[in-house]
Design a protein around this motif. Structure first.
Motif, short mmCIF file in Angstrom:
data_model
loop_
_atom_site.label_atom_id
_atom_site.label_comp_id
_atom_site.label_asym_id
_atom_site.label_seq_id
_atom_site.Cartn_x
_atom_site.Cartn_y
_atom_site.Cartn_z
N UNK A 1 -37.67 22.67 -83.20
CA UNK A 1 -38.26 21.56 -83.94
C UNK A 1 -37.93 20.21 -83.28
N UNK A 2 -37.80 20.23 -81.96
CA UNK A 2 -37.53 18.99 -81.23
C UNK A 2 -38.78 18.12 -81.21
N UNK A 3 -38.59 16.81 -81.21
CA UNK A 3 -39.71 15.88 -81.19
C UNK A 3 -40.45 15.98 -79.85
N UNK A 4 -41.76 16.11 -79.91
CA UNK A 4 -42.55 16.35 -78.70
C UNK A 4 -42.38 15.23 -77.68
N UNK A 5 -42.45 13.98 -78.10
CA UNK A 5 -42.37 12.87 -77.14
C UNK A 5 -41.02 12.85 -76.43
N UNK A 6 -39.95 13.09 -77.19
CA UNK A 6 -38.62 13.09 -76.58
C UNK A 6 -38.50 14.17 -75.52
N UNK A 7 -39.00 15.36 -75.85
CA UNK A 7 -38.94 16.49 -74.92
C UNK A 7 -39.78 16.22 -73.68
N UNK A 8 -41.00 15.73 -73.86
CA UNK A 8 -41.89 15.51 -72.72
C UNK A 8 -41.43 14.34 -71.86
N UNK A 9 -40.87 13.32 -72.48
CA UNK A 9 -40.33 12.20 -71.70
C UNK A 9 -39.15 12.65 -70.83
#
Length: 464
Positions: free
Chosen positions: A430-438
């Motif tokens: 459930x990690x935040x998508x933007x944080x992971x992709x950044x």
């Protein structure tokens, strides 16, 4: 995010092999054609054949060894085709050895190059064979083509992916696309369209109805997800984004990429209609989930596994409403390893020619679900009968109209591993998508920067 052990540029692979910049100097003189990336010969002194066992009935023949990244049903079908080849003539014996997955093959082949004891044939997926072309490990095939066997016999979507700098190093074989599978029996039970969803919005609308069905005391999940970068490539395209562009710039964390992965996070963790499965195909086949994404190559196995339990439906990979459906080409082709033996290389070409017969390509398709990669195979009676009996095979074939080569990020096995891991963080944690992709983007950019010169040298024409 840590670097995958399979992140190999030309320089990194040569170092791993202990060969350094003088690798091309190992080529033997006077061989009829060149090897990969400027090597002067298709032969390679000091590189001998890996151990293999020849059955007694084939002793005295020229032995060739294929390290096959297939297991289970697909390996059984492959073995039957090799037996047919061995029985069709009396000069060559082809031996297929299962090495597990593509990742297993990458690891084993890299180690074999360092030991200089190699197979004769390998089978790497999509564009990932380039890392071995760039280290001069592969031999070109063009000199073997004639009027009967050449690139024109294959489905053209896949042909450009086998060429580098004007030479052919891969012929299509176990090629595929990802496919959306759904439990048609459950869809009908829930009063949903038999043809399944077309968009992610459709799936979101169908999911509450599917959840009204209980399985083992729990609501039926609309989707069992797997953290697969191949599926992710179709998904981000289906949201109007891309992992990278043709200028070698990573774009996976742009607005469209974040929208894609955040949609998935919400669907799984807020709406509760999907989940990260340890083995999504197994969960689907056992009825725990009403949908999953798999390869067209899973179609035969899934159909057998669910026979008598429920009816499978298939659909094109989903897109966001209003966006273009695009699907990455997948699967693998056959590559010829540079060794010390011209005789064995010639024998491998005869095997490739045999497998490119329409009837053999049709048998491979019917037995596995991989695309009937030889165009004439689609006109064989076996394929026609299969499509008439099971329309899911027609869906897999028709989806080829949307097939295209993956973005540059997916040309490297290590980068693919990184993308899959990032998807797993969102799907499972459930990690935040933007944080992971950044966090992912700089790692992918480093891979592209490291490989850009080599990729440009390939002169890829598949997007033109």
């Amino acid at each position: 995010m840590s670097r995958s052990p399979f992140h190999l540029s030309r320089r990194g692979l040569l170092t791993a092999m202990g060969l350094g910049a003088g690798a091309a100097g190992l080529a033997a003189c006077g061989a009829p054609s060149g090897g990969g990336d400027g090597a002067e010969s298709n032969l390679r002194d000091g590189f001998t054949q890996a151990d293999l066992t020849v059955p007694p009935e084939y002793e005295g023949r020229t032995p060739i060894l294929f390290w096959a990244p297939f297991t289970g049903n697909n390996y059984e079908v492959l073995s039957a085709q090799f037996t047919a080849f061995n029985e069709s003539q009396d000069e060559i014996v082809a031996i297929a050895e299962s090495v597990g997955s593509y990742a297993d093959l990458t690891q084993k082949f890299t180690a074999s190059l360092q030991a200089r004891t190699v197979p004769d044939i390998v089978c790497f997926p999509e564009m990932q064979w380039l890392q071995f072309y760039q280290s001069d490990a592969l031999a070109p095939l063009d000199g073997y083509f004639d009027d009967e066997w050449n690139l024109d016999v294959y489905i053209q979507n896949y042909v450009a992916e086998g060429k580098a700098a004007g030479e052919t190093f891969t012929v299509p074989f176990a090629r595929s696309t990802p496919l959306f599978y759904y439990n048609k029996t459950r869809y009908i039970e829930a009063g949903l369209p038999e043809e399944g969803p077309e968009t992610w919005e459709d799936l979101a609308a169908f999911a509450p109805e599917l959840a009204k069905i209980e399985v083992e005391g729990r609501p039926l999940s609309a989707m069992a997800f797997g953290p697969d970068a191949w599926h992710g490539q179709a998904d981000i395209w289906g949201f109007g984004g891309a992992n990278s562009n043709e200028n070698f710039e990573v774009t996976i964390n742009d607005e469209k990429g974040v929208e894609w992965l955040e949609w998935m996070r919400k669907f799984i963790h807020e709406d509760g209609y999907g989940y990260l499965a340890q083995a999504s195909g197994t969960d689907f086949a056992s009825g725990l989930a009403a949908g999953w994404r798999g390869s067209t190559a899973s179609l035969t196995g899934q159909t057998k596994a669910t026979e008598g339990l429920f009816e499978i439906g298939t659909a094109y990979m989903l897109s966001k409403e209003g966006e273009q459906k695009q699907v990455p080409t997948g699967g693998s082709g056959l590559q010829l390893v540079r060794t010390e033996s011209q005789e064995r290389q010639d024998a491998c070409a005869e095997l490739f020619r045999f497998l490119a017969q329409p009837e053999k390509s049709a048998e491979w398709h019917v037995g596995t679900g991989y695309v009937p990669i030889v165009q004439a195979a689609q006109e064989t009676q076996g394929v026609k009968d299969l499509v008439a009996e099971n329309p899911n095979y027609a869906v897999a074939l028709n989806q080829l109209e949307n097939a295209r080569t993956t973005d540059y990020t997916n040309w490297n096995a290590g980068a693919v591993t990184e993308i899959s891991a990032a998807m797993g963080q969102v799907f499972g944690d459930n990690a935040e998508a933007k944080t992971v992709l950044d966090a992912l983007a700089p790692t992918l950019q480093e891979v592209l920067d490291d490989n850009r010169e080599d990729y440009e040298a390939v002169q890829f024409e598949g997007w033109n």
